[in-house]
Motif scaffolding. Structure first.
Motif, PDB file in Angstrom:
ATOM      1  N   THR A  34       0.805  -1.226   0.000  1.00  0.00           N
ATOM      2  CA  THR A  34       0.000   0.000   0.000  1.00  0.00           C
ATOM      3  C   THR A  34       0.837   1.276   0.000  1.00  0.00           C
ATOM      4  O   THR A  34       0.304   2.358  -0.215  1.00  0.00           O
ATOM      5  N   GLY A  35       2.155   1.167   0.250  1.00  0.00           N
ATOM      6  CA  GLY A  35       2.955   2.387   0.261  1.00  0.00           C
ATOM      7  C   GLY A  35       4.283   2.195   0.953  1.00  0.00           C
ATOM      8  O   GLY A  35       4.690   1.069   1.271  1.00  0.00           O
ATOM      9  N   TRP A  36       4.955   3.287   1.215  1.00  0.00           N
ATOM     10  CA  TRP A  36       6.307   3.261   1.784  1.00  0.00           C
ATOM     11  C   TRP A  36       6.515   4.455   2.700  1.00  0.00           C
ATOM     12  O   TRP A  36       5.805   5.471   2.619  1.00  0.00           O
ATOM     13  N   THR A  37       7.493   4.338   3.574  1.00  0.00           N
ATOM     14  CA  THR A  37       7.945   5.439   4.436  1.00  0.00           C
ATOM     15  C   THR A  37       9.475   5.418   4.455  1.00  0.00           C
ATOM     16  O   THR A  37      10.082   4.358   4.643  1.00  0.00           O
ATOM     17  N   PHE A  38      10.083   6.609   4.209  1.00  0.00           N
ATOM     18  CA  PHE A  38      11.543   6.725   4.238  1.00  0.00           C
ATOM     19  C   PHE A  38      11.930   7.751   5.297  1.00  0.00           C
ATOM     20  O   PHE A  38      11.400   8.867   5.320  1.00  0.00           O
ATOM     21  N   VAL A  39      12.839   7.371   6.203  1.00  0.00           N
ATOM     22  CA  VAL A  39      13.340   8.259   7.252  1.00  0.00           C
ATOM     23  C   VAL A  39      14.858   8.349   7.087  1.00  0.00           C
ATOM     24  O   VAL A  39      15.563   7.319   7.168  1.00  0.00           O
ATOM     25  N   ASP A  40      15.353   9.575   6.843  1.00  0.00           N
ATOM     26  CA  ASP A  40      16.799   9.714   6.654  1.00  0.00           C
ATOM     27  C   ASP A  40      17.500   9.817   8.003  1.00  0.00           C
ATOM     28  O   ASP A  40      16.861   9.785   9.064  1.00  0.00           O
ATOM     29  N   THR A  41      18.835   9.939   7.941  1.00  0.00           N
ATOM     30  CA  THR A  41      19.620   9.919   9.185  1.00  0.00           C
ATOM     31  C   THR A  41      19.381  11.136  10.063  1.00  0.00           C
ATOM     32  O   THR A  41      19.730  11.123  11.246  1.00  0.00           O
ATOM     33  N   ASP A  42      18.787  12.207   9.513  1.00  0.00           N
ATOM     34  CA  ASP A  42      18.422  13.372  10.328  1.00  0.00           C
ATOM     35  C   ASP A  42      17.022  13.251  10.920  1.00  0.00           C
ATOM     36  O   ASP A  42      16.554  14.164  11.604  1.00  0.00           O
ATOM     37  N   GLY A  43      16.352  12.165  10.639  1.00  0.00           N
ATOM     38  CA  GLY A  43      15.008  11.957  11.161  1.00  0.00           C
ATOM     39  C   GLY A  43      13.907  12.547  10.314  1.00  0.00           C
ATOM     40  O   GLY A  43      12.741  12.551  10.711  1.00  0.00           O
ATOM     41  N   THR A  62      16.353   4.753   6.290  1.00  0.00           N
ATOM     42  CA  THR A  62      15.632   3.484   6.386  1.00  0.00           C
ATOM     43  C   THR A  62      14.351   3.560   5.573  1.00  0.00           C
ATOM     44  O   THR A  62      13.535   4.475   5.763  1.00  0.00           O
ATOM     45  N   LEU A  63      14.164   2.606   4.671  1.00  0.00           N
ATOM     46  CA  LEU A  63      12.973   2.524   3.834  1.00  0.00           C
ATOM     47  C   LEU A  63      12.099   1.379   4.343  1.00  0.00           C
ATOM     48  O   LEU A  63      12.561   0.246   4.461  1.00  0.00           O
ATOM     49  N   THR A  64      10.861   1.694   4.675  1.00  0.00           N
ATOM     50  CA  THR A  64       9.909   0.698   5.192  1.00  0.00           C
ATOM     51  C   THR A  64       8.725   0.602   4.239  1.00  0.00           C
ATOM     52  O   THR A  64       8.096   1.619   3.911  1.00  0.00           O
ATOM     53  N   TRP A  65       8.427  -0.610   3.803  1.00  0.00           N
ATOM     54  CA  TRP A  65       7.258  -0.846   2.953  1.00  0.00           C
ATOM     55  C   TRP A  65       6.045  -1.179   3.821  1.00  0.00           C
ATOM     56  O   TRP A  65       6.158  -1.860   4.830  1.00  0.00           O
ATOM     57  N   ARG A  66       4.874  -0.700   3.414  1.00  0.00           N
ATOM     58  CA  ARG A  66       3.623  -0.970   4.129  1.00  0.00           C
ATOM     59  C   ARG A  66       2.783  -1.967   3.322  1.00  0.00           C
ATOM     60  O   ARG A  66       2.638  -1.820   2.110  1.00  0.00           O
ATOM     61  N   PHE A  67       2.244  -2.939   4.040  1.00  0.00           N
ATOM     62  CA  PHE A  67       1.429  -3.967   3.391  1.00  0.00           C
ATOM     63  C   PHE A  67       0.106  -4.122   4.134  1.00  0.00           C
ATOM     64  O   PHE A  67       0.033  -3.961   5.354  1.00  0.00           O
ATOM     65  N   ASN A  68      -0.939  -4.448   3.394  1.00  0.00           N
ATOM     66  CA  ASN A  68      -2.201  -4.908   3.965  1.00  0.00           C
ATOM     67  C   ASN A  68      -2.223  -6.428   3.913  1.00  0.00           C
ATOM     68  O   ASN A  68      -1.941  -7.017   2.855  1.00  0.00           O
ATOM     69  N   ALA A  69      -2.570  -7.047   5.031  1.00  0.00           N
ATOM     70  CA  ALA A  69      -2.661  -8.501   5.077  1.00  0.00           C
ATOM     71  C   ALA A  69      -4.118  -8.932   5.032  1.00  0.00           C
ATOM     72  O   ALA A  69      -4.992  -8.318   5.654  1.00  0.00           O
ATOM     73  N   PHE A  70      -4.371  -9.992   4.291  1.00  0.00           N
ATOM     74  CA  PHE A  70      -5.694 -10.593   4.209  1.00  0.00           C
ATOM     75  C   PHE A  70      -5.568 -12.072   4.564  1.00  0.00           C
ATOM     76  O   PHE A  70      -4.680 -12.762   4.065  1.00  0.00           O
ATOM     77  N   TYR A  71      -6.483 -12.531   5.439  1.00  0.00           N
ATOM     78  CA  TYR A  71      -6.438 -13.917   5.877  1.00  0.00           C
ATOM     79  C   TYR A  71      -7.635 -14.688   5.320  1.00  0.00           C
ATOM     80  O   TYR A  71      -8.748 -14.159   5.227  1.00  0.00           O
TER      81      TYR A  71
END
Length: 362
Positions: A34-43, A62-71
């Motif tokens: 669903t998307g991403w979040t990037f936080v550099d070394t300065d925050g 740091t690059l973090t990917w966001r996912f939706n989970a379906f069960y």
């Protein structure tokens, strides 16, 4: 790729991608990016939608990917019924509710769910639960035994809807484990208490509690009207009223849950009376860790010379989403309308109007 852990060239543009979706059919899990979040070394944080992230490198981060989970939720049915269309296999977003409906065949009743079902929902139909993991549930069905006070016969009836029995007592005696005693609208007067001591359900055929009234044949009957003592015993959508028991330590004039427990759900429990030294629980007395009182209305019950708990006295078990109205303790200093020495109380609202000594204690 998803990202890089290594040397990057300042001023160079990089693009990172994640899978847009995926599925593990064995585990029963699907996911979508669903998307991403990037936080550099300065925050400093940036974020966006989709499965692609492009930036010009100046600082690492740091690059973090966001996912939706379906069960996956799988529902099956045993003999005597089926799962409603669209409910056999569903993919549900993590944290959302799933609804599954079991449809009994003619002459059968839904009995219970087994599998990944919370204990306090195993008799619910439709079943609605919040999904936190893949689930498999199975519906079981049982015979329906019919009772009608106005047209039934305990001697000539056979328990079918066309030839019902006349009394709940007869229906219970003919019901096997797993069966449902379906009670047509009417008043059902008792000369002795009903004992739900096996895996049976007693319920109003219409599903409306006010249609079926269980009450003593004579006033001041001096016995408990309904006792449940089996983990799979169910009393649902009926009215239990006017039970009276006068004795020292009298408990549970209308409804008593003891031993292996049982479920009382969707009932009206009213105008019970206990009298005698240290009596309690005129409406309901729960004395079992496996006893459950759910979605009931408990009203107008009275405890004389009592310990308290005119509406409900609990030593164990669970009471949830139940309304208490106009219950009263007559003894000075008695504990409240609900008195607990154990168990769990999850009450949506407790309304007590125009009576004295009404409170929750324990």
């Amino acid at each position: 790729g998803w990202g890089i852990n290594g040397d990057l060239v300042p001023g160079t543009e990089y693009t990172f991608t994640a899978p847009t979706d995926g599925e593990d059919t064995v585990a029963g899990v699907r996911w979508t990016c669903t998307g991403w979040t990037f936080v550099d070394t300065d925050g400093v944080e940036t974020s966006g939608d989709g499965s692609s992230f492009t930036f010009t490198y100046q600082k690492s981060g740091t690059l973090t990917w966001r996912f939706n989970a379906f069960y996956r939720v799988v529902a099956t049915a045993g003999d005597g019924g089926r799962i409603a269309d669209g409910c056999s296999e569903q993919w549900i977003n993590l944290g959302s509710a799933v609804t599954v409906t079991a449809v009994p065949a003619s002459g059968k009743s839904f009995y219970r769910w087994t599998g990944d079902v919370p204990d306090n929902s195993r008799f619910d139909n439709p079943l609605s639960v919040v999904v936190t993991e893949p689930m498999t549930v199975s519906a079981s069905f049982a015979k329906s035994v019919y009772v009608a006070s106005d047209r039934g016969s305990d001697t000539e009836g056979d328990g079918s809807s066309g030839a019902p029995y006349a009394t709940i007592e007869k229906g219970l005696s003919e019901a096997a484990d797993g069966d449902t005693v379906r009670v047509f609208a009417g008043n059902y007067s008792l000369t002795a208490g009903l004992a739900l001591d096996k895996s049976v359900t007693v319920c109003s055929d219409s599903g409306i509690a006010s249609d079926v009234k269980i009450l003593p044949k004579t006033a001041k009957n001096n016995f408990r009207l309904v006792t449940l003592s089996h983990a799979d015993a169910v009393l649902r959508n009926v009215t239990v009223q006017d039970g009276s028991w006068s004795a020292n330590y009298a408990t549970g004039a209308n409804v008593y849950i003891t031993g292996a427990g049982g479920l009382v759900e969707g009932c009206v429990i009213r105008n019970g009376l206990v009298g005698g030294g240290e009596s309690s629980g005129a409406g309901v007395f729960i004395d079992s860790a496996y006893g459950i009182l759910s979605r009931c209305r408990v009203e107008g019950n009275e405890a004389e010379q009592s310990l308290g708990g005119s509406g409900l006295y609990m030593t164990a078990g669970l009471a949830v989403n139940t309304l208490f109205v106009g219950n009263v303790n007559d003894a000075a200093g008695a504990n409240g309308v609900v008195y607990m020495t154990g168990g769990t109380l999850k009450v949506r609202e407790a309304l007590t109007v125009g009576k004295k000594n009404e409170k929750v204690s324990g």
